[in-house]
Design a protein around this motif. Structure first.
Motif, PDB file in Angstrom:
ATOM      1  N   VAL A   1       0.785   1.884 -18.681  1.00 27.08           N
ATOM      2  CA  VAL A   1       0.819   2.219 -17.066  1.00 27.08           C
ATOM      3  C   VAL A   1       0.138   3.227 -16.597  1.00 27.08           C
ATOM      4  O   VAL A   1      -0.718   3.104 -15.788  1.00 27.08           O
ATOM      5  N   VAL A   2       0.359   4.219 -17.665  1.00 26.64           N
ATOM      6  CA  VAL A   2      -0.677   5.302 -17.253  1.00 26.64           C
ATOM      7  C   VAL A   2      -2.122   5.251 -17.376  1.00 26.64           C
ATOM      8  O   VAL A   2      -3.010   5.819 -16.686  1.00 26.64           O
ATOM      9  N   ALA A   3      -2.516   4.468 -18.557  1.00 25.00           N
ATOM     10  CA  ALA A   3      -3.796   4.174 -18.676  1.00 25.00           C
ATOM     11  C   ALA A   3      -4.286   3.210 -17.656  1.00 25.00           C
ATOM     12  O   ALA A   3      -5.390   3.466 -17.285  1.00 25.00           O
ATOM     13  N   GLY A   4      -3.362   2.353 -17.265  1.00 20.65           N
ATOM     14  CA  GLY A   4      -3.804   1.685 -15.926  1.00 20.65           C
ATOM     15  C   GLY A   4      -4.048   2.446 -14.846  1.00 20.65           C
ATOM     16  O   GLY A   4      -5.038   2.273 -14.067  1.00 20.65           O
ATOM     17  N   ALA A   5      -3.307   3.267 -14.605  1.00 20.60           N
ATOM     18  CA  ALA A   5      -3.578   4.297 -13.349  1.00 20.60           C
ATOM     19  C   ALA A   5      -4.818   4.897 -13.364  1.00 20.60           C
ATOM     20  O   ALA A   5      -5.517   5.075 -12.416  1.00 20.60           O
ATOM     21  N   VAL A   6      -5.073   5.379 -14.694  1.00 21.61           N
ATOM     22  CA  VAL A   6      -6.431   6.196 -14.938  1.00 21.61           C
ATOM     23  C   VAL A   6      -7.700   5.462 -14.706  1.00 21.61           C
ATOM     24  O   VAL A   6      -8.685   5.638 -13.968  1.00 21.61           O
ATOM     25  N   GLY A   7      -7.636   4.115 -15.395  1.00 18.19           N
ATOM     26  CA  GLY A   7      -8.894   3.235 -15.315  1.00 18.19           C
ATOM     27  C   GLY A   7      -8.933   2.650 -14.035  1.00 18.19           C
ATOM     28  O   GLY A   7     -10.028   2.479 -13.637  1.00 18.19           O
ATOM     29  N   SER A   8      -7.692   2.188 -13.454  1.00 19.78           N
ATOM     30  CA  SER A   8      -8.035   1.574 -12.150  1.00 19.78           C
ATOM     31  C   SER A   8      -8.517   2.326 -11.235  1.00 19.78           C
ATOM     32  O   SER A   8      -9.172   2.213  -9.982  1.00 19.78           O
ATOM     33  N   GLY A   9      -7.881   3.809 -11.248  1.00 19.92           N
ATOM     34  CA  GLY A   9      -8.262   5.027 -10.343  1.00 19.92           C
ATOM     35  C   GLY A   9      -9.765   5.335 -10.304  1.00 19.92           C
ATOM     36  O   GLY A   9     -10.484   5.278  -9.294  1.00 19.92           O
ATOM     37  N   ILE A  10     -10.435   5.292 -11.626  1.00 15.58           N
ATOM     38  CA  ILE A  10     -11.913   5.524 -11.819  1.00 15.58           C
ATOM     39  C   ILE A  10     -12.639   4.534 -11.172  1.00 15.58           C
ATOM     40  O   ILE A  10     -13.683   4.689 -10.569  1.00 15.58           O
ATOM     41  N   ALA A  11     -12.347   3.015 -11.458  1.00 13.58           N
ATOM     42  CA  ALA A  11     -12.994   2.238 -11.069  1.00 13.58           C
ATOM     43  C   ALA A  11     -12.912   2.040  -9.526  1.00 13.58           C
ATOM     44  O   ALA A  11     -14.070   1.750  -8.523  1.00 13.58           O
ATOM     45  N   PHE A  12     -11.675   2.285  -8.802  1.00 12.87           N
ATOM     46  CA  PHE A  12     -11.559   2.036  -7.073  1.00 12.87           C
ATOM     47  C   PHE A  12     -12.166   3.410  -6.894  1.00 12.87           C
ATOM     48  O   PHE A  12     -13.077   2.971  -5.417  1.00 12.87           O
TER      49      PHE A  12
ATOM     50  N   ALA B   1      -0.952   1.985  -8.854  1.00 13.20           N
ATOM     51  CA  ALA B   1      -1.607   1.851  -7.479  1.00 13.20           C
ATOM     52  C   ALA B   1      -2.166   3.431  -7.105  1.00 13.20           C
ATOM     53  O   ALA B   1      -3.081   3.692  -6.261  1.00 13.20           O
ATOM     54  N   ALA B   2      -1.261   4.045  -7.567  1.00 10.27           N
ATOM     55  CA  ALA B   2      -1.466   5.608  -7.135  1.00 10.27           C
ATOM     56  C   ALA B   2      -2.575   6.062  -7.860  1.00 10.27           C
ATOM     57  O   ALA B   2      -3.302   6.909  -7.135  1.00 10.27           O
TER      58      ALA B   2
ATOM     59  N   LEU C   1      -4.633   9.976   7.324  1.00  4.32           N
ATOM     60  CA  LEU C   1      -2.927  10.318   6.536  1.00  4.32           C
ATOM     61  C   LEU C   1      -2.420   8.810   7.101  1.00  4.32           C
ATOM     62  O   LEU C   1      -1.595   8.539   5.929  1.00  4.32           O
ATOM     63  N   MET C   2      -2.327   8.414   8.306  1.00  2.11           N
ATOM     64  CA  MET C   2      -1.861   7.409   8.681  1.00  2.11           C
ATOM     65  C   MET C   2      -2.312   6.237   8.041  1.00  2.11           C
ATOM     66  O   MET C   2      -1.296   5.287   7.353  1.00  2.11           O
ATOM     67  N   LEU C   3      -3.288   5.945   7.970  1.00  2.00           N
ATOM     68  CA  LEU C   3      -4.058   4.665   7.366  1.00  2.00           C
ATOM     69  C   LEU C   3      -3.681   4.588   5.962  1.00  2.00           C
ATOM     70  O   LEU C   3      -3.341   3.744   5.170  1.00  2.00           O
ATOM     71  N   GLY C   4      -3.876   5.827   5.225  1.00  2.00           N
ATOM     72  CA  GLY C   4      -3.388   6.002   3.979  1.00  2.00           C
ATOM     73  C   GLY C   4      -2.242   5.582   3.401  1.00  2.00           C
ATOM     74  O   GLY C   4      -2.034   4.866   2.359  1.00  2.00           O
ATOM     75  N   VAL C   5      -1.039   6.081   4.088  1.00  2.00           N
ATOM     76  CA  VAL C   5       0.265   5.658   3.876  1.00  2.00           C
ATOM     77  C   VAL C   5       0.403   4.288   4.108  1.00  2.00           C
ATOM     78  O   VAL C   5       1.097   3.866   3.091  1.00  2.00           O
ATOM     79  N   GLY C   6      -0.005   3.594   5.072  1.00  2.00           N
ATOM     80  CA  GLY C   6       0.108   2.241   5.387  1.00  2.00           C
ATOM     81  C   GLY C   6      -0.663   1.422   4.145  1.00  2.00           C
ATOM     82  O   GLY C   6      -0.053   0.636   3.400  1.00  2.00           O
ATOM     83  N   TYR C   7      -1.807   1.728   3.801  1.00  2.00           N
ATOM     84  CA  TYR C   7      -2.705   0.986   2.939  1.00  2.00           C
ATOM     85  C   TYR C   7      -2.189   1.348   1.572  1.00  2.00           C
ATOM     86  O   TYR C   7      -1.763   0.254   0.793  1.00  2.00           O
ATOM     87  N   GLY C   8      -1.399   2.531   1.037  1.00  2.00           N
ATOM     88  CA  GLY C   8      -1.031   2.571  -0.103  1.00  2.00           C
ATOM     89  C   GLY C   8       0.237   1.887  -0.257  1.00  2.00           C
ATOM     90  O   GLY C   8       0.444   1.369  -1.503  1.00  2.00           O
ATOM     91  N   GLY C   9       1.142   1.731   0.574  1.00  2.00           N
ATOM     92  CA  GLY C   9       2.411   1.186   0.421  1.00  2.00           C
ATOM     93  C   GLY C   9       1.965  -0.545   0.432  1.00  2.00           C
ATOM     94  O   GLY C   9       2.678  -1.105  -0.528  1.00  2.00           O
ATOM     95  N   PHE C  10       1.021  -1.016   1.137  1.00  2.00           N
ATOM     96  CA  PHE C  10       0.744  -2.408   1.051  1.00  2.00           C
ATOM     97  C   PHE C  10       0.307  -2.719  -0.245  1.00  2.00           C
ATOM     98  O   PHE C  10       0.613  -3.689  -0.621  1.00  2.00           O
ATOM     99  N   VAL C  11      -0.751  -1.971  -0.598  1.00  2.00           N
ATOM    100  CA  VAL C  11      -1.349  -2.404  -2.027  1.00  2.00           C
ATOM    101  C   VAL C  11      -0.228  -2.553  -3.157  1.00  2.00           C
ATOM    102  O   VAL C  11      -0.128  -3.218  -3.982  1.00  2.00           O
ATOM    103  N   ALA C  12       0.748  -1.407  -3.045  1.00  2.00           N
ATOM    104  CA  ALA C  12       1.597  -1.192  -4.110  1.00  2.00           C
ATOM    105  C   ALA C  12       2.732  -2.349  -4.049  1.00  2.00           C
ATOM    106  O   ALA C  12       3.260  -2.840  -4.981  1.00  2.00           O
TER     107      ALA C  12
END
Length: 400
Positions: free
Chosen positions: A16-27, A144-145, A308-319
């Motif tokens: 999971v942590v590797a997924g967060a790091v790898g997808s984080g750098i790609a995104f 997703a985070a 900030l508003m867009l980020g909270v909504g977007y982050g929740g939706f993606v997760a």
């Protein structure tokens, strides 16, 4: 071969942590496009619409690759796919640093970076969803985070690299960073210990035939059209209003940072509140955020509020999207379902930035494209209210 370690193990959380790091750098790398946008428009001598299409093609390839990569990860395991992406994505950045025309950018950045990144993110999501059962929503939220943290870090870094070295050398530096970081993640990611997936094409067809999936797909598509107008133009529009470039680039970072709150905060509630309801709440925030952007003009505090508003909504939706999919269709064959949802993001990315750029060129301003974002996000929220709650009834898949 299926790994012998059990689900919910330490090894699973390492994946999971590797997924967060790898997808984080790609995104994060893909989302730096807004910082490069103005320089590329000037260098290529193209308008906003044609240059924004580079971002649109990238998003289509980035997410559309998941349509193939996610079910392949179910069958082959994630490592080989992630390793391929770890090579292809940096090559796309290197070739982009040498192109002289916007058409060249469609190929090198749009396809190279897009396909390479897609080979990283889709397998990471399916691996995390397979390794963790009891806290699956949290695991998917952690992955997703990583996307939000990657955006928060890389967009301001890219802006500084462009200021110090120019946009072409900045891409070279990002290529090295991607190669090293994603390569290290390959050493950790493993195939999850889950039952064999059903025939991929047949299962995806059966899922796509359900009303629940069609409404989720259409909602995601509309949501993405609006979202990528913001990612594509918030920096450009802010600098046009007189905001300093570093502060403008920070807005994208703030979207990424606040998305972490949505990704982790809202997923922790999914065991107590139906994931569909939480998803609808995230979508309700987006049109309000775009309305704030519409009236912000040169007010940096209002632009920060929008981010900030867009980020909270977007982050929740993606997760929450994958968690909603698991609730509808189960974890077996999850890769194929996530691949279909990624396609919706890709199609939204293909439409949003180029059309937003065309509206900006045609109207010679930012008001019309931002208003377009208000409308698309409002439609996404309205459609989400028709999504069912509970397990979806999927027909028996026919053989591939």
């Amino acid at each position: 071969m299926t790994c012998a370690s059990p689900v919910d193990s330490t090894r699973g959380w390492a994946v999971v942590v590797a997924g967060a790091v790898g997808s984080g750098i790609a995104f994060g790398t893909v989302y730096t496009f807004g910082a490069f946008f103005a320089a590329m428009v000037d260098d290529f001598g193209a308008g906003r619409g044609p240059t924004a299409l580079v971002f649109g093609v990238t998003l289509l390839a980035f997410f559309g690759t998941g349509l193939v990569a996610a079910p392949l990860a179910d069958r082959l395991g994630p490592r080989r796919l992630v390793l391929t992406g770890a090579v292809l994505l940096p090559l796309g950045l290197l070739f982009t640093s040498r192109v002289d025309t916007v058409v060249g950018g469609y190929v090198t950045y749009g396809i190279g970076v897009g396909v390479g990144g897609g080979l990283v993110i889709a397998p990471m999501y399916t691996a995390a969803g397979g390794w963790i059962v009891r806290r699956r929503a949290l695991a998917l939220g952690v992955v997703a985070a990583g996307n939000g943290v990657g955006t928060l870090i890389l967009v301001p870094v890219a802006d500084r690299l462009i200021a110090d070295h120019g946009w072409r050398d900045a891409y070279v530096i990002l290529a090295v960073v991607n190669l090293v970081v994603i390569g290290l993640c390959c050493a950790v990611v493993r195939r999850p210990p889950v039952p064999p997936a059903p025939p991929a094409v047949a299962w995806m067809k059966a899922v796509a035939a359900t009303t629940a999936f069609r409404r989720l797909f259409a909602t995601t598509l509309l949501f993405s059209v609006a979202l990528y107008v913001a990612f594509g133009f918030v920096v450009d529009f802010a600098t046009e209003e007189g905001i300093e470039s570093g502060s403008a680039a920070l807005l994208v970072g703030l979207i990424g940072a606040s998305s972490v709150v949505g990704r982790l905060g809202l997923t922790t509630l999914s065991g107590r509140v139906p994931a569909v309801r939480l998803l609808q709440g995230c979508l309700a925030v987006q049109p309000v955020a775009f309305a704030v952007w519409l009236v912000a003009d040169d007010s940096y505090p209002l632009l920060v509020t929008f981010a900030l508003m867009l980020g909270v909504g977007y982050g929740g939706f993606v997760a929450l999207g994958p968690e909603v999919a698991v609730g509808y269709f189960g974890v077996v064959g999850l890769g194929g379902v996530i691949g279909l949802l990624f396609l919706a993001f890709g199609l939204g990315g293909l439409v949003g930035p180029p059309f937003g750029g065309w509206l900006a060129d045609a109207s010679d301003g930012s008001t019309i494209p931002i208003a377009f974002g208000v409308v698309m996000s409002a439609l996404a929220f309205a459609l989400s209210l028709t999504m069912p709650i509970g397990t979806a009834r999927v027909g028996t898949p026919a053989p591939d």
